[in-house]
Design a protein around this motif. Structure first.
Motif: not given
Length: 361
Positions: A158-160, A179-182, A184-192
């Protein structure tokens, strides 16, 4: 000897000369991407490849990797005239400069060895080799031994910001920055409001950085978020603790060198809650005392102990040790004991893990 015979004899001599050297004549016409030869990825040394100017100074190769992984190129060069190489994507719309991508300073009696590891995501690529030094009649010969090591990744490449991979707390990610995906993007949620442990390892010589952003794309926790040069046998590790308010966040993992010739590499990471401790010993002793031991919690500043003859009325004890001596314990009374770990937030207050189950002594 007629002129025609002399010309034919000269051509036969040249062919025989190249044959003795083991030069790969199959690739002589691979001057453009349309003529590209298949890059051999066999783990074996191939034939010698000849370059000369002006007619034979470029070679194009095409190859496909069926998974994410590391392409290892071992090369020998037999001339002081330099040959460099550049990686392209399948569409030929982007070229990626490879670190240490120039082959030179070899000779017939003492060929120069070079090795290059390049991280790649699943896909099709081109390699362009070109004679880049010497005069109008420069020549060079090289040999290659290429191999590919598959890496079982779950990073999703995941590149963006717009297309991140959802990261669960406690989930271990294995990925590559290539070389191609410079990035990596990660999404996380904090509930409190909480404290999370960031744990990461890198396994290559590149200089990795990581950043946290909020849902608006603004940086949080700015600082020296980096992992230095490493290797498969000696990985670079990082363990840090960050306070997060309730909300959605992004973790961005980067190869810092990738924009200036870095070749990417493998990494592992996770975001974790502080773990609960476990009571390992709880025993009454003489003189109205009891001894209590519990397991260490990584990242904890200290521990809180609660104990008493009723679960509804407990005494409190805090310590930074993993043991405690409880006093004024009545021999014939049954006591309930529980323990939890804590760590201070970066701004104010403390974060507590869950309690252990009650232990009776």
């Amino acid at each position: 000897m007629t002129k025609t015979i002399r010309k034919a004899f000269l051509m036969l001599t040249i062919v025989a000369f190249f044959g003795v050297l083991g030069i790969n004549k199959q690739n002589v016409n691979a001057q453009t991407p349309d003529q590209a030869s298949t890059l051999p990825i066999t783990g074996q040394w191939g034939d010698r490849i000849h370059f000369d100017r002006p007619d034979n100074e470029t070679r194009w190769y095409k190859f496909t990797v069926a998974s994410d992984g590391i392409l290892t190129m071992n090369m020998l060069t037999y001339s002081s005239d330099a040959v460099n190489y550049v990686l392209y994507n399948e569409e030929l719309t982007s070229d990626y400069e490879i670190d240490d991508n120039e082959l030179q300073l070899g000779s017939e009696t003492s060929p120069k060895a070079a090795k290059c590891d390049v991280a790649l995501v699943k896909g099709t690529y081109y390699l362009k080799f070109k004679l880049t030094s010497g005069g109008d009649f420069a020549t060079s010969d090289i040999k290659m031994k290429n191999s590919f090591k598959k890496i079982n990744t779950n990073s999703g490449n995941a590149g963006s910001f717009d297309s991140p991979k959802d990261l669960k707390i406690g989930q271990k990610i294995v990925g590559i920055v290539s070389k191609v995906n410079k990035q990596n993007w990660f999404r996380f949620t904090v509930k409190k409001k909480t404290i999370l442990q960031f744990k990461a390892k890198t396994f290559c010589k590149e200089f990795f950085t990581y950043d946290f952003k909020n849902a608006d794309g603004q940086y949080v926790h700015n600082g020296s978020n980096e992992l230095q040069n490493a290797s498969e046998s000696s990985p670079s590790s990082a363990i840090q603790y960050y306070t997060f308010e309730k909300g959605t966040y992004y973790l961005v993992f980067n190869d810092y060198n990738n924009g200036s010739g870095g070749n990417g590499g493998r990494y592992e990471l996770s975001l974790n809650n502080l773990k609960k401790t476990k009571i390992t010993k709880a025993k009454k002793t003489r003189k109205n005392k009891a001894v209590l031991h519990w397991s260490k919690v990584e990242g904890a500043y200290g521990y809180e102990v609660r104990y008493g003859t009723s679960k509804n009325k407990l005494k409190k004890l805090t310590t930074d040790k993993t043991y405690a001596t409880l006093t004024k314990i009545m021999k014939k009374k049954k006591y309930f004991v529980k323990v939890r770990a804590y760590r201070s937030f970066s701004d104010d207050g403390d974060y507590y893990t869950g309690w252990t189950t009650y232990k009776k002594i």
